[in-house]
Design a protein around this motif. Structure first.
Motif, PDB file in Angstrom:
ATOM      1  N   ALA A 144       0.578  -0.526   0.023  1.00  0.00           N
ATOM      2  CA  ALA A 144      -0.015   0.557  -0.496  1.00  0.00           C
ATOM      3  C   ALA A 144       1.012   0.978   0.019  1.00  0.00           C
ATOM      4  CB  ALA A 144      -0.903  -0.416   1.055  1.00  0.00           C
ATOM      5  N   TYR A 145       1.170   2.026  -1.279  1.00  0.00           N
ATOM      6  CA  TYR A 145       2.047   3.121  -0.971  1.00  0.00           C
ATOM      7  C   TYR A 145       1.461   3.641  -2.580  1.00  0.00           C
ATOM      8  CZ  TYR A 145       5.611   0.024  -3.961  1.00  0.00           C
ATOM      9  OH  TYR A 145       5.836  -0.591  -4.799  1.00  0.00           O
ATOM     10  N   LEU A 146       1.635   5.001  -3.078  1.00  0.00           N
ATOM     11  CA  LEU A 146       1.830   6.137  -3.586  1.00  0.00           C
ATOM     12  C   LEU A 146       2.748   6.080  -3.855  1.00  0.00           C
ATOM     13  CD1 LEU A 146      -0.422   7.163  -6.221  1.00  0.00           C
ATOM     14  CD2 LEU A 146      -0.788   8.385  -4.292  1.00  0.00           C
ATOM     15  N   VAL A 147       3.787   7.077  -4.514  1.00  0.00           N
ATOM     16  CA  VAL A 147       4.697   7.695  -5.187  1.00  0.00           C
ATOM     17  C   VAL A 147       5.988   6.374  -4.563  1.00  0.00           C
ATOM     18  CG1 VAL A 147       6.252   9.379  -4.824  1.00  0.00           C
ATOM     19  CG2 VAL A 147       4.148   9.434  -4.991  1.00  0.00           C
ATOM     20  N   GLY A 148       5.872   6.323  -2.399  1.00  0.00           N
ATOM     21  CA  GLY A 148       7.287   5.737  -2.440  1.00  0.00           C
ATOM     22  C   GLY A 148       6.907   4.291  -1.865  1.00  0.00           C
ATOM     23  N   GLY A 149       7.827   3.417  -1.140  1.00  0.00           N
ATOM     24  CA  GLY A 149       6.808   2.841  -0.118  1.00  0.00           C
ATOM     25  C   GLY A 149       7.971   1.786   0.555  1.00  0.00           C
ATOM     26  N   PHE A 150       7.931   1.042   1.223  1.00  0.00           N
ATOM     27  CA  PHE A 150       9.428   0.616   1.592  1.00  0.00           C
ATOM     28  C   PHE A 150       8.349  -1.078   2.327  1.00  0.00           C
ATOM     29  CE2 PHE A 150      13.225   0.041   2.944  1.00  0.00           C
ATOM     30  CZ  PHE A 150      13.428  -0.833   3.707  1.00  0.00           C
ATOM     31  N   GLY A 151       8.447  -2.266   1.774  1.00  0.00           N
ATOM     32  CA  GLY A 151       7.935  -3.362   2.047  1.00  0.00           C
ATOM     33  C   GLY A 151       8.667  -4.381   2.719  1.00  0.00           C
ATOM     34  N   THR A 167      12.018  -1.687  -1.474  1.00  0.00           N
ATOM     35  CA  THR A 167      12.120   0.012  -1.317  1.00  0.00           C
ATOM     36  C   THR A 167      11.235   0.689  -3.206  1.00  0.00           C
ATOM     37  OG1 THR A 167      12.281   2.014  -0.447  1.00  0.00           O
ATOM     38  CG2 THR A 167      14.102   0.578  -1.374  1.00  0.00           C
ATOM     39  N   GLY A 168      10.654   1.260  -3.032  1.00  0.00           N
ATOM     40  CA  GLY A 168      11.058   1.878  -4.501  1.00  0.00           C
ATOM     41  C   GLY A 168       9.642   2.516  -5.034  1.00  0.00           C
ATOM     42  N   VAL A 169       9.801   2.843  -6.126  1.00  0.00           N
ATOM     43  CA  VAL A 169       8.645   3.972  -6.596  1.00  0.00           C
ATOM     44  C   VAL A 169       7.641   3.254  -7.417  1.00  0.00           C
ATOM     45  CG1 VAL A 169      10.271   5.930  -6.956  1.00  0.00           C
ATOM     46  CG2 VAL A 169       9.692   4.680  -8.698  1.00  0.00           C
ATOM     47  N   GLY A 170       6.266   4.032  -7.562  1.00  0.00           N
ATOM     48  CA  GLY A 170       5.301   2.986  -8.339  1.00  0.00           C
ATOM     49  C   GLY A 170       3.684   3.691  -7.209  1.00  0.00           C
ATOM     50  N   ALA A 171       2.761   2.922  -7.923  1.00  0.00           N
ATOM     51  CA  ALA A 171       1.964   2.888  -6.829  1.00  0.00           C
ATOM     52  C   ALA A 171       0.970   2.121  -7.025  1.00  0.00           C
ATOM     53  CB  ALA A 171       0.317   4.131  -8.123  1.00  0.00           C
ATOM     54  N   ARG A 172       0.623   1.137  -5.794  1.00  0.00           N
ATOM     55  CA  ARG A 172       0.909  -0.021  -5.409  1.00  0.00           C
ATOM     56  C   ARG A 172      -0.689   0.266  -4.564  1.00  0.00           C
ATOM     57  NH1 ARG A 172       3.658  -4.926  -8.231  1.00  0.00           N
ATOM     58  NH2 ARG A 172       2.024  -6.721  -7.614  1.00  0.00           N
ATOM     59  N   LEU A 173      -1.184  -0.971  -4.499  1.00  0.00           N
ATOM     60  CA  LEU A 173      -2.272  -1.315  -3.678  1.00  0.00           C
ATOM     61  C   LEU A 173      -3.109  -2.621  -3.513  1.00  0.00           C
ATOM     62  CD1 LEU A 173      -4.003  -0.622  -0.651  1.00  0.00           C
ATOM     63  CD2 LEU A 173      -5.881   0.857  -2.361  1.00  0.00           C
ATOM     64  N   GLY A 174      -2.618  -3.548  -2.698  1.00  0.00           N
ATOM     65  CA  GLY A 174      -3.326  -4.656  -2.409  1.00  0.00           C
ATOM     66  C   GLY A 174      -2.916  -6.418  -1.779  1.00  0.00           C
ATOM     67  N   VAL A 175      -2.942  -6.571  -2.165  1.00  0.00           N
ATOM     68  CA  VAL A 175      -3.484  -8.404  -1.295  1.00  0.00           C
ATOM     69  C   VAL A 175      -2.588  -9.004  -2.656  1.00  0.00           C
ATOM     70  CG1 VAL A 175      -3.189 -10.382   0.479  1.00  0.00           C
ATOM     71  CG2 VAL A 175      -4.086  -7.905   0.747  1.00  0.00           C
ATOM     72  N   ASN A 176      -1.942 -10.052  -2.397  1.00  0.00           N
ATOM     73  CA  ASN A 176      -2.069 -11.456  -3.541  1.00  0.00           C
ATOM     74  C   ASN A 176      -1.565 -12.533  -3.123  1.00  0.00           C
ATOM     75  OD1 ASN A 176       1.156 -11.537  -4.236  1.00  0.00           O
ATOM     76  ND2 ASN A 176       0.114  -9.537  -5.100  1.00  0.00           N
ATOM     77  N   VAL A 177      -1.262 -13.855  -4.033  1.00  0.00           N
ATOM     78  CA  VAL A 177      -0.578 -15.226  -3.639  1.00  0.00           C
ATOM     79  C   VAL A 177       0.010 -15.029  -4.910  1.00  0.00           C
ATOM     80  CG1 VAL A 177      -1.466 -17.390  -3.279  1.00  0.00           C
ATOM     81  CG2 VAL A 177      -2.392 -15.714  -2.316  1.00  0.00           C
ATOM     82  N   GLY A 178       1.313 -15.734  -4.699  1.00  0.00           N
ATOM     83  CA  GLY A 178       1.947 -15.838  -5.618  1.00  0.00           C
ATOM     84  C   GLY A 178       2.456 -16.595  -5.375  1.00  0.00           C
ATOM     85  N   TYR A 179       3.823 -16.532  -6.821  1.00  0.00           N
ATOM     86  CA  TYR A 179       5.340 -17.288  -6.178  1.00  0.00           C
ATOM     87  C   TYR A 179       6.175 -16.677  -7.108  1.00  0.00           C
ATOM     88  CZ  TYR A 179       5.037 -19.597 -10.370  1.00  0.00           C
ATOM     89  OH  TYR A 179       4.743 -20.298 -11.955  1.00  0.00           O
ATOM     90  N   LEU A 180       7.580 -16.977  -6.192  1.00  0.00           N
ATOM     91  CA  LEU A 180       8.858 -16.676  -7.547  1.00  0.00           C
ATOM     92  C   LEU A 180       9.400 -17.887  -7.888  1.00  0.00           C
ATOM     93  CD1 LEU A 180      10.278 -13.090  -6.020  1.00  0.00           C
ATOM     94  CD2 LEU A 180       8.594 -13.097  -7.535  1.00  0.00           C
ATOM     95  N   LYS A 181      10.114 -17.582  -9.293  1.00  0.00           N
ATOM     96  CA  LYS A 181      10.391 -18.929  -9.607  1.00  0.00           C
ATOM     97  C   LYS A 181      11.831 -17.688  -9.946  1.00  0.00           C
ATOM     98  CE  LYS A 181      10.658 -19.800 -14.299  1.00  0.00           C
ATOM     99  NZ  LYS A 181       9.691 -20.368 -15.205  1.00  0.00           N
ATOM    100  N   PHE A 182      13.535 -18.664  -9.285  1.00  0.00           N
ATOM    101  CA  PHE A 182      14.343 -18.368  -9.544  1.00  0.00           C
ATOM    102  C   PHE A 182      15.047 -18.979 -10.728  1.00  0.00           C
ATOM    103  CE2 PHE A 182      13.216 -16.692  -5.698  1.00  0.00           C
ATOM    104  CZ  PHE A 182      14.271 -14.838  -5.237  1.00  0.00           C
ATOM    105  N   THR A 183      15.946 -18.164 -11.222  1.00  0.00           N
ATOM    106  CA  THR A 183      16.814 -19.358 -13.072  1.00  0.00           C
ATOM    107  C   THR A 183      18.008 -18.414 -12.714  1.00  0.00           C
ATOM    108  OG1 THR A 183      15.650 -17.339 -14.220  1.00  0.00           O
ATOM    109  CG2 THR A 183      14.275 -19.243 -13.853  1.00  0.00           C
ATOM    110  N   GLU A 184      18.626 -19.577 -13.166  1.00  0.00           N
ATOM    111  CA  GLU A 184      20.374 -19.251 -13.590  1.00  0.00           C
ATOM    112  C   GLU A 184      20.312 -17.874 -14.977  1.00  0.00           C
ATOM    113  OE1 GLU A 184      22.984 -22.167 -12.973  1.00  0.00           O
ATOM    114  OE2 GLU A 184      22.097 -22.695 -12.879  1.00  0.00           O
ATOM    115  N   GLN A 185      19.551 -18.186 -15.801  1.00  0.00           N
ATOM    116  CA  GLN A 185      19.378 -17.034 -16.727  1.00  0.00           C
ATOM    117  C   GLN A 185      18.262 -16.373 -16.605  1.00  0.00           C
ATOM    118  OE1 GLN A 185      21.423 -17.286 -18.886  1.00  0.00           O
ATOM    119  NE2 GLN A 185      23.083 -18.325 -18.617  1.00  0.00           N
ATOM    120  N   PRO A 186      18.103 -14.930 -17.216  1.00  0.00           N
ATOM    121  CA  PRO A 186      16.049 -14.690 -17.466  1.00  0.00           C
ATOM    122  C   PRO A 186      15.595 -15.472 -19.018  1.00  0.00           C
ATOM    123  CG  PRO A 186      18.370 -13.472 -19.090  1.00  0.00           C
ATOM    124  CD  PRO A 186      18.915 -14.452 -18.524  1.00  0.00           C
TER     125      PRO A 186
END
Length: 191
Positions: A144-151, A167-186
């Protein structure tokens, strides 16, 4: 046994006990843990002026999960309109298992709207080897942030926990369920 030889034996025993505490972490290939101060110093260099918030986030994470044995510094971008995507890249640092380039991507689903670009520090707990990083980590995220935030959030799989501090910039509001997949190549494929 004389007093001098007892002291020498005690000193030798203490040195061996200390070495025994340190050696198993290095001997089994598991990365050696970092202290709060190591992480805060690295974070100060990476995040810059958000020092107090960063220190509090790291201390909160170490109180809950202990000392991490690896961490990742990188950048990421994400966006969501109910369903979302996140992509990032960075370097994973360990004390004794070397540094590795890592890429991450993942989908999310929930009541989540907006877009953000973040600098990210991920604390990695119970990493048995550097190869164990390259898998999917599941979790719940909220922002939950507008312009900048820390989470701070947590993702886990097979006893390994990753705690991204963003920490970053943008506008974000919400809650989600998900995953991150880590790889050696993009890759553009988040699945």
């Amino acid at each position: 046994m004389t007093m001098v030889s007892r002291r020498a034996a005690c000193g030798l025993f203490a040195a061996l006990a200390c070495a025994a505490k340190i050696s198993p972490a290095a001997a089994d290939g598991r990365p050696i843990p970092y202290s709060d101060n190591d992480l805060i110093e690295s974070g100060h260099h990476f995040f810059g002026t958000l020092s107090r918030d960063l220190a509090e986030a790291i201390q909160s994470a170490t109180r809950r999960w202990g000392r991490p044995n690896a961490y990742v510094l990188g950048q990421e971008a994400g966006g969501a309109l109910i369903g979302g995507l996140r992509y990032g890249e960075g370097t994973m640092y360990t004390r004794n298992a070397g540094d590795r380039k890592v890429f991450w991507q993942g989908p999310s689903l929930g009541l989540d709207y907006g877009a953000d670009g973040d600098r990210t520090m991920m604390l990695v707990y119970n990493l048995p080897s550097t190869e164990a990083m390259y898998q999917r980590f599941v979790g719940v995220d909220g922002a939950a942030y507008l312009v900048g935030g820390f989470g701070l959030t947590a993702l886990t799989i097979n006893g390994v926990t990753i705690v991204p501090i963003r920490t970053g910039v943008g506008a974000r509001l919400g809650v989600n369920v998900g995953y991150l997949k880590f790889t050696e190549q993009p890759t553009w494929n988040p699945f």
